[in-house]
Scaffold this motif. Structure first.
Motif, short mmCIF file in Angstrom:
data_model
loop_
_atom_site.label_atom_id
_atom_site.label_comp_id
_atom_site.label_asym_id
_atom_site.label_seq_id
_atom_site.Cartn_x
_atom_site.Cartn_y
_atom_site.Cartn_z
N ALA A 168 12.77 -18.36 72.36
CA ALA A 168 12.61 -19.19 73.56
C ALA A 168 11.31 -18.88 74.27
N LEU A 169 10.96 -17.60 74.34
CA LEU A 169 9.69 -17.23 74.96
C LEU A 169 8.51 -17.69 74.12
N SER A 170 8.59 -17.49 72.82
CA SER A 170 7.49 -17.89 71.93
C SER A 170 7.23 -19.39 72.01
N GLU A 171 8.30 -20.16 72.14
CA GLU A 171 8.14 -21.61 72.22
C GLU A 171 7.36 -22.00 73.47
N GLN A 172 7.65 -21.35 74.58
CA GLN A 172 6.95 -21.67 75.83
C GLN A 172 5.50 -21.21 75.81
N THR A 173 5.25 -20.02 75.32
CA THR A 173 3.89 -19.50 75.34
C THR A 173 3.02 -20.06 74.21
N ALA A 174 3.65 -20.69 73.21
CA ALA A 174 2.85 -21.35 72.17
C ALA A 174 2.10 -22.53 72.76
N ARG A 175 2.75 -23.20 73.70
CA ARG A 175 2.12 -24.35 74.36
C ARG A 175 1.06 -23.89 75.36
#
Length: 472
Positions: free
Chosen positions: A445-452
């Motif tokens: 969930a964190l990786s998805e947000q910080t990928a953007r």
């Protein structure tokens, strides 16, 4: 007895020492970056509980971390212990009565926050040891949350790089998973320099730095119409240039707090405010320097951790308050306005009741109108999956940063809520350790947000912790 109940019994067994720690810290209120005695108390308790302790993280003398365990996932409990200026108050009375005129006080409940987070760490560490479960449990003692951005400096220096999950809590009116909402915020000083002169005989030879401060305020006020509606800009004059009206003020200093819902919007506002300051300097033929004091990011949510925390809080139920707790809470409510009480119910999207203390777990899907401030845990949430508890340490409607919070900070109701918060945090930490799917989902969930939007510290490399900021 299931694992959670066994874990909670460990917390009950350790709670008295941590309640006493909270009360001691309440009695020695220390503001941003001056928390020497409070940090020493936390260090001593960590050592007593068998934690290895490291001090001075990110070059901050009053920061520390305690750890138990040699390997495995790292579960971090984040505590705070800084107080607020001007909020000295006797405990346990429903009237404003300072202990010391102009003194400090724990008007945001950080005496409870630090001790409660440590209690969660102590309880979880004891449970893991008894069960032979491999993991590392950490307690981070974080100073200067009230405007000092200590966690943001700690993040920038890598203090959380190997942490798998971060868990914290905050005193509040209600029992709920804390909404992951906070404003990105920069505190910046604008230092104007002009030329002194006799204000009557030779005013034409003077160049007023105070005039520049006032013109900057006018410019910022005109900017408000043209900035995002959820942004906030406010200021305090630190140096008005002296007390003599017959001397043109050659020096003046004003501190601005510039906030927005998103980090990038906040950074853009900082640049606009800087341009206004430069314009004020141009109009007054003065010079201006902008000095960043501190900065924090907005908070990122983590749905998997929030659901795990909610489940634990639901199983626990609300703290068991008694008639004495409710009676004192009603006395506190008598010092509040109807608007104070209505505001917190609107914030959680629930109809108001006549109860003086929380009686329910706030559902996660209510139509909230949150009251949003800023916190340096925002920066932690960009680099580690993070979740927070809100626990009802105060009478419903109590505004924070007030004497009413201070006076409730040593009451039995506050202690009960602190222990409850520790149990919810510890249970969430245990779930993250024992449920690989939860840990993986939280990280995804964190990786998805910080990928953007990758994390970029709002603090430039040349900005150092403002260890003397409490001196003005």
């Amino acid at each position: 007895m299931n694992d959670r109940q066994e874990l909670w019994s460990k917390i009950d067994g350790a709670k008295q020492r941590l309640i006493e720690l909270s009360d001691r810290v309440w009695g020695m209120p220390e503001v941003c970056y001056t928390e020497l005695r409070s940090a020493a108390e936390h260090k001593a308790e960590l050592l007593h509980q068998g934690f290895r302790v490291k001090e001075g993280l990110a070059g901050i003398p009053t920061s520390l971390v305690g750890e138990i365990g040699e390997s495995g996932p790292v579960i971090a409990f984040l505590g705070e212990y800084d107080a607020l200026p001007g909020l000295s108050q006797e405990a346990g009375i429903a009237e404003h009565k300072p202990v010391e005129a102009g003194g400090h006080g724990h008007g945001c409940g950080h005496n409870l926050l630090g001790s409660g987070a440590m209690l969660a760490a102590v309880g979880l560490a004891a449970f893991l040891k008894e069960k032979g479960i491999t993991a590392r449990v950490r307690y981070y003692g974080c100073p200067a949350e009230e405007g000092g951005a200590a966690k943001a400096f700690m993040v920038r220096e890598g203090a959380f790089d190997d942490v798998d999950v971060a868990i914290s809590w905050h005193p509040y009116s209600f029992w709920e998973v804390a909404p992951p909402l906070s404003l990105a915020n920069t505190r910046a000083d604008f230092i104007f320099k002009g030329r002194a002169s006799h204000a009557a005989a030779t005013p034409h030879l003077g160049r007023s730095a105070l005039d520049a401060v006032e013109l900057m305020s006018v410019g910022v006020n005109y900017m408000r119409e043209h900035m995002p509606s959820d942004a906030r800009v406010h200021s305090a004059i630190l140096d008005a240039g002296g007390i003599a009206p017959n001397v043109v003020q050659a020096n003046a200093r004003v501190r601005y707090s510039i906030r927005a819902m998103e980090l990038q919007d906040m950074l853009e506002l900082v640049q606009r405010v800087h341009k206004i300051a430069q314009g004020a300097a141009l109009m007054t033929e003065t010079s201006v320097e902008m000095k960043i004091v501190s900065a924090v990011s907005n908070t990122l949510g983590n749905k998997p951790l929030e659901q795990a925390l909610y489940n634990a809080m639901d199983e626990l139920g609300v703290p068991s308050f008694d008639d004495g707790d409710r009676a004192f809470a009603r006395k506190i409510q008598d010092t509040l306005s109807d608007a104070d009480i209505a505001a917190v119910y609107r914030a959680i999207g629930m109809p108001a009741t006549d109860e003086p203390l929380a009686t329910f777990l706030t559902p996660q899907d209510t139509n909230r109108k949150p009251l949003i401030g800023s916190t340096d845990i925002g920066d932690v949430s960009w680099v580690v999956p993070t979740v927070q508890v809100h626990a009802p340490t105060v009478a419903i409607g109590t505004p924070f940063h007030t004497w009413q919070v201070v006076t409730q900070g040593k009451m039995p109701a506050a202690h009960k809520a602190m222990v409850h918060a520790a149990k919810a945090m510890a249970a969430t930490g245990l779930a993250a350790i024992t449920d690989p799917i939860l840990m993986e989902s939280a990280k995804a969930a964190l990786s998805e947000q910080t990928a953007r939007t990758p994390y970029v510290s709002p603090l430039n490399a040349d900005v150092m912790p403002p260890l003397d900021m409490s001196k003005g």
